[in-house]
Design an enzyme around this catalytic site. Structure first.
Site, PDB file in Angstrom:
ATOM      1  N   GLY A 347       0.819  -1.201   0.000  1.00 44.71           N
ATOM      2  CA  GLY A 347       0.000   0.000   0.000  1.00 44.71           C
ATOM      3  C   GLY A 347       0.855   1.254   0.000  1.00 44.71           C
ATOM      4  N   GLU A 371      21.998  -4.215 -21.403  1.00 42.02           N
ATOM      5  CA  GLU A 371      22.478  -5.498 -21.934  1.00 42.02           C
ATOM      6  C   GLU A 371      21.622  -5.962 -23.113  1.00 42.02           C
ATOM      7  OE1 GLU A 371      25.215  -6.240 -20.880  1.00 42.02           O
ATOM      8  OE2 GLU A 371      25.437  -6.303 -18.707  1.00 42.02           O
TER       9      GLU A 371
END
Length: 388
Positions: A347, A371
């Site tokens: 939350g 990458e």
């Protein structure tokens, strides 16, 4: 389960040696990384001493050969180490991965002179290394790079720039892809360039969403004179070397996503068991249990694929690049998705820096980009599938 069935299962399990390596990395992370990672992130501290301490365990040269001073392990063992360290700090684990990739390229393709010159310092992390491929105008289209290296007697004269380089300005060595010949991949070579060579300079530290625990800058080369003996591999082999390096780098980044996501799953389980709403623990609600179950299942599936791909890269299997791309794409997307749901389960507290979730949410986001973007990973896999 019969005894015969049980005997088949070790192929899906880690060996005793692999478990020992994993446990060592986990202990190191718990002691040296996890307690400090939030401060590194908040204050943008590069923990060089911690990287040096990791190298004392062999983690600065994981798949550098024993002959060159490394510990000579395979890509699965490397993934286990990166996954364990990312449980504490993905940015630090990813940095160590990049250093390992550069050191391996020197060990695997460099001449004995280059190995003797640089590996002793890289293995111990007295020197740190960066991997320099991306440029301001060439990211996914890496073969279009424009940094040039022109032969002048016993030297190359290097001009150009590299973008988004982890460790730039801090690291001592830059394994750099340069154009020594024709346009396209066949004209690319690989050079080891030192930080203190005349004409090497660095841009400002990039202001990033995550990965605050490692510096990222542009590297610029202005008539940098680099000895020809600093070639890694032969002229024209640079692109092939760079792509082979990325096979392992993609596995490590995927492993970093697994480690970060596992941490957030574990944090979410603890939090939802402790947090009460409507008179019950949040973990007792069926929706929470279903969410946690999906997170755990997807994480295990990604881990299984990544470990398989790591075994293929170690074995130099014909389909290693396809599996490395599949694993990188799936592990990084899954990692980000798991962390996002962990934040939701926390939350409003998940959005606060008092809890580690938001840091992992930020750190793991870039894994789908570097990458090789996950769109490029799909291109690689799709190309391999349609060639069959």
């Amino acid at each position: 389960m019969t005894d015969q069935q049980f005997e088949l299962t070790p192929q899906f399990d880690l060996t005793e040696d692999q478990r020992a390596i994993q446990e060592m990395a986990q202990r190191f992370t718990a002691d040296a990384i996890t307690p400090h990672a939030a401060e590194w992130d908040e204050k943008h501290i590069f923990p060089r001493d911690t990287v040096k301490a990791a190298a004392e365990l062999g983690f600065g040269a994981i798949y550098v050969s024993e002959e060159s001073g490394g510990i000579g392990l395979g890509r699965l063992e490397s993934a286990l180490i990166m996954e364990a360290m990312a449980y504490g700090c993905p940015a630090t684990s990813a940095f160590i991965s990049i250093h390992n990739m550069a050191a391996w390229m020197i060990d695997r393709f460099g001449s004995q002179a280059v190995k003797d010159k640089y590996l002793p310092q890289l293995v111990t992390a007295d020197w740190l290394a960066s991997y320099c491929l991306t440029e301001p105008s060439s990211g996914s289209d890496a073969a279009a790079l424009k940094t040039t290296a022109k032969r002048d007697g016993d030297d190359f004269i290097v001009n150009g720039s590299k973008q988004f380089i982890s460790g730039a300005g801090e690291n001592e060595l830059y394994v750099t892809m340069v154009r020594t010949g024709v346009d396209g991949p066949k004209g690319i070579s690989c050079l080891a360039i030192e930080k203190d060579m005349a004409g090497v300079s660095f841009g400002a530290n990039e202001r990033k969403l995550g990965w605050h625990a490692q510096p990222t800058r542009q590297v610029m080369f202005d008539n940098v004179r680099v000895p020809v003996e600093n070639l890694i591999g032969a002229e024209g082999e640079g692109f092939r070397i760079a792509m082979m390096g990325l096979d392992g780098g993609r596995l490590n980044i995927g492993a970093c996503s697994l480690g970060g996501a596992q941490r957030c799953l574990d944090e979410a389980i603890v939090y939802t068991k402790d947090r009460k709403q409507f008179g019950s623990a949040v973990a007792d609600f069926q929706n929470t249990q279903f969410t946690l179950a999906d997170m755990a299942t997807e994480l295990e599936a990604a881990r299984a694929l990544l470990y398989l791909a790591a075994a293929k890269v170690t074995a130099n299997a014909p389909d290693k690049t396809k599996f490395a791309a599949m694993a990188k794409r799936f592990a990084t997307d899954t990692g980000s998705s798991v962390v996002d749901r962990a934040l939701q389960l926390h939350g409003g507290y998940g959005y606060l820096m008092d809890y580690p979730i938001e840091r992992f949410w930020r750190d793991l986001r870039v894994h789908s980009i570097l990458e090789g973007t996950n769109q490029v990973m799909r291109m690689i896999v799709g190309r391999e599938l349609t060639r069959q």
